[in-house]
Design a protein around this motif. Structure first.
Motif, short mmCIF file in Angstrom:
data_model
loop_
_atom_site.label_atom_id
_atom_site.label_comp_id
_atom_site.label_asym_id
_atom_site.label_seq_id
_atom_site.Cartn_x
_atom_site.Cartn_y
_atom_site.Cartn_z
N LEU A 183 0.53 -1.35 -0.02
CA LEU A 183 -0.05 0.10 0.04
C LEU A 183 0.89 1.41 -0.07
N ILE A 184 1.78 1.20 0.73
CA ILE A 184 2.76 2.40 0.59
C ILE A 184 3.44 2.68 -0.69
N LEU A 185 3.85 1.66 -1.23
CA LEU A 185 4.61 1.57 -2.64
C LEU A 185 3.37 2.25 -3.66
N LEU A 186 1.99 1.74 -3.38
CA LEU A 186 1.20 2.08 -4.42
C LEU A 186 0.87 3.55 -4.30
N ALA A 187 0.74 4.16 -2.97
CA ALA A 187 0.58 5.30 -2.85
C ALA A 187 1.71 6.26 -3.45
N LYS A 188 3.00 5.78 -3.11
CA LYS A 188 4.14 6.35 -3.88
C LYS A 188 3.93 6.51 -5.35
N CYS A 189 3.45 5.38 -6.03
CA CYS A 189 3.28 5.47 -7.47
C CYS A 189 1.91 6.30 -7.77
N ALA A 190 0.88 6.63 -6.86
CA ALA A 190 -0.10 7.48 -7.01
C ALA A 190 0.29 8.82 -7.16
N VAL A 191 1.26 9.21 -6.38
CA VAL A 191 1.99 10.64 -6.72
C VAL A 191 2.78 10.58 -7.85
N LEU A 192 3.59 9.78 -8.15
CA LEU A 192 4.62 9.98 -9.01
C LEU A 192 4.16 9.86 -10.57
N PHE A 193 3.31 8.89 -10.74
CA PHE A 193 3.01 8.74 -12.29
C PHE A 193 2.03 10.09 -12.76
N PRO A 194 1.29 10.59 -11.94
CA PRO A 194 0.54 11.83 -12.81
C PRO A 194 1.87 12.85 -12.78
#
Length: 239
Positions: A164-175
């Motif tokens: 979940l932490i890595l998914l949250a990080k991806c949710a910030v970085l990909f946009p």
């Protein structure tokens, strides 16, 4: 404190120490974090100054190779630094092929997304990835799956935390990859290297330190081998 309380407290301290040492070994500690951050930091710093993709890429790859050489000279484990070289090399190749400096970070982002999914999927499958990673470090291998349910539960919680932490990080970085310019995106990515990692490691430590102690399967095998040798040695005399 009673005499009965002291062994319990000592055992708890030992458990904390063992868990901390195992996590330090598995994730590389402070040095591992430096080796993770430094290439990307150097890349974005040079690119911010001169907007030169080639020099930024060469500097990032060069420092990654230097970190491996330093570990080799010191006869230290190279798995963290060597993994960093591959990650940086993929980023350099990808950025050079597209001509877009922002693509230097794309392979690492895709790896992070894949790792997040691996943590979640393996946990749903009943074999949480963090247990597969830390099992050999704790000398328990896969014994936690069938013989230590409390520990399996702790590994599942830790794997959910990582995923979940890595998914949250991806949710910030990909946009940001699509919307932000290379310089801003690079600095945000560097800033997000360590805090999510430290949070995941801390939660892993928190779950494991409260879990049952690992079953040392190597010690069990050695004990079985010793007992077998003793039985064989005693067999002729019994006859």
């Amino acid at each position: 404190m009673t005499s009965l309380d002291k062994p319990t407290e000592d055992a708890h301290k030992d458990s904390r120490a063992v868990t901390e040492a195992a996590l330090f070994e598995a994730f590389g500690g402070v040095r591992g974090m430096v080796e993770t951050v430094l290439p990307g930091l150097l890349f974005v710093t040079i690119f911010t100054i001169n907007k030169d993709l080639h020099w930024s890429a060469i500097a990032a790859l060069g420092v990654s190779l230097l970190l491996v050489v330093v570990r080799l000279v010191m006869r230290d484990t190279i798995k963290h630094a060597f993994g960093g070289v591959f990650g940086v090399a993929f980023g350099v190749v990808f950025a050079m092929m597209t001509g877009n400096a922002k693509d230097f970070y794309l392979p690492g982002m895709l790896y992070t997304l894949g790792l997040a999914m691996a943590y979640i999927i393996t946990t749903l499958a009943g074999v949480p990835l963090i247990g597969l990673i830390l099992g050999p470090v704790f000398k328990e291998n896969l014994s936690w799956r069938t013989r230590n349910p409390g520990r399996k539960k702790a590994y599942a919680k830790a794997s959910w935390a990582w995923g979940l932490i890595l998914l949250a990080k991806c949710a910030v970085l990909f946009p940001l990859y699509w919307w932000a310019d290379t310089t801003k995106f690079g600095w945000v990515l560097v800033a997000l290297k360590i805090p999510p990692f430290l949070l995941a490691v801390w939660l892993t430590w928190l779950f494991l330190v409260k879990a049952p102690a690992p079953i040392d399967v190597f010690a069990e095998m050695e004990a079985e081998e010793k007992a077998e040798k003793e039985r064989k040695a005693a067999a002729p005399s019994a006859e």
